[in-house]
Design a protein around this motif. Structure first.
Motif: not given
Length: 456
Positions: A139, A142-144, A199, A201-202, A233
């Motif tokens: 990604p 990524p947010k996380t 779910k 983590c990106d 992921i």
């Protein structure tokens, strides 16, 4: 027979010729061999070359390793250590000694692991686990980010340091696991599955610091490889140093040279994103200015066109038409209301014909009448039952033995049998009897029996 003449006719070799021919034969037949055994008689003279014997339970062979070949050794050879050597089979001609010219030495354990590595690598390659079309893209923002590694290792500190520097706003979830040892492969596979289940983590970073092939072996296990392949992921593999290669590196969506490099790949550069935001803001302002300019031109054109069409006259005509439509609407509404009112009144009159209030009142009067009648019947029935009870009580009292006792009679009972005495013949001298009177009772013993009379 002349022995000297016979020897002259034969092809007689010198010792040097024999050793040279044997050495040539060995060189041509054995280009390179891998031999496993235990080091013994290790010696390293001032020249820097290594000389030792390689032995097993049944035999031994001399070995020589020249100084120029020793630069790639990953360990220190010692007596008693089990090794695998890659060597050329040779003969030391001056002494006629059979020996191995060693090109490379590795510990036997590493050699076994390396062979297992190659077998699994070929198996997974044929199954398509390394195929580029199965790789997932990372990604862009990524947010996380999830980190699967040892909580006490330097790799985790390096990863967190880089993530804070590159993009401090990103959230990090740490999945602590053992990175070496018998249970490490199970913990790593379980952590990958857990991250996919939650779910959150990106992208995932799977890594640890450097070490020997044995130290890194958990990342060469099939269970870990299949867990990486099954992950939805994206996973970055960052195992060991840049020169270390594991099965996890081949299966992962991206291989990083080090844990720090993995963090560089996973997290965007916040300065780069800030620059992009500034550029986008400038472009947005330009587009807004252009759009406003176009709208101003369009408004000016429409205003001019509106003036040319004399909108005052059109408004007057439309106002007259509006008044006319308003009158027609009012008339239609009044007619509709009168019609609906008449219809509702007719429905109400029809509904009153079926008003249940009258029926309910009739049933209520009937219920009150039946209630009074029920009370009267119950009262008469109770009076009759009371009279029957009184008559039965009087009859019972008349036939009761207690009434007989009240007239002065007594009831005699033999003890302990409880039999009622009706004749003196039922008794004998010494019997105990109980005499019950109308009021009280007493016990006596039979002494004399006379006819049908008893004397106490």
């Amino acid at each position: 027979m002349n022995t000297s003449s016979t020897l002259t006719q034969r092809n007689i070799l010198t010792v040097s010729q024999l050793n040279r021919a044997t050495s040539r034969l060995l060189d041509e037949h054995f280009l390179s061999v891998l031999v496993e055994g235990e080091i013994s008689n290790l010696a390293q003279p001032s020249s820097g070359h290594l000389y030792f014997s390689l032995k097993d339970a049944g035999a031994q062979v001399r070995c020589a390793m020249f100084k120029t070949r020793q630069s790639r050794l990953g360990f220190k050879p010692e007596n008693g250590k089990q090794v695998v050597v890659k060597a050329q089979v040779s003969l030391y001609e001056p002494r006629g000694d059979f020996q191995l010219i060693v090109e490379h030495i590795e510990e036997a354990g590493d050699g076994a692991l390396r062979r297992a590595f190659d077998v699994l690598k070929l198996k997974l390659l044929e199954e398509g686990l390394f195929a580029a079309e199965n790789k997932q893209n990372l990604p862009a923002l990524p947010k996380t980010i999830g980190v699967i590694t040892s909580p006490s290792g330097a790799a985790l500190r390096d990863i967190l340091t880089v993530l804070r520097r590159r993009f401090s706003a990103v959230e990090v979830i740490i999945y602590p696991v053992a990175v070496q040892g018998d249970n490490a492969k199970y913990e790593i596979a379980k952590a990958i599955a857990l991250a996919n289940e939650h779910k959150q983590c990106d992208v995932l970073i799977l890594g640890r610091g450097g070490g020997s092939l044995e130290d890194l072996w958990a990342f060469n296990e099939e269970i870990v490889a299949r867990a990486i392949f099954a992950s939805t992921i994206p996973i970055i593999s960052a195992v060991g140093h840049e020169t270390d290669v594991t099965i996890a590196d081949f299966v992962a969506d991206l291989r990083a040279a080090t844990p720090s490099a993995a963090a560089e790949h996973a997290a965007p550069d916040q300065q780069e994103w800030l620059s992009r935001f500034v550029q986008l803001e400038a472009r947005l302002q330009q587009q807004l200015q252009l759009k406003l300019s176009q709208k101003r031109q369009s408004l000016a054109w429409l205003s001019k066109r509106l003036e040319q069409q004399h909108p005052g006259q059109k408004l007057a005509k439309n106002a007259q038409r509006l008044d006319e439509l308003e009158l027609r609407l009012n008339q239609t509404m009044q007619t509709k209301l009168r019609h609906d009112k008449s219809h509702i009144e007719a429905k109400i009159a029809h509904l009153w014909q079926y008003n249940p209030a009258i029926t309910i009142n009739n049933y209520k009067q009937k219920q009150e009448y039946l209630s009074k009648r029920l009370i009267t019947v119950i009262r008469h029935k109770l009076e009759g039952l009371n009279q029957q009870l009184l008559n039965a009580s009087q009859t019972l009292h008349a036939v009761s033995p207690l009434a007989t006792l009240n007239r002065g009679y007594a009831l005699v009972i033999q003890q302990p049998s409880g039999q009622i005495i009706q004749s003196a013949q039922q008794l004998k001298s010494g019997d105990i009897v109980e005499t019950r009177l109308a009021k009280g009772r007493f016990t006596s013993q039979v002494k004399t029996i006379i006819g049908d009379k008893v004397q106490d």
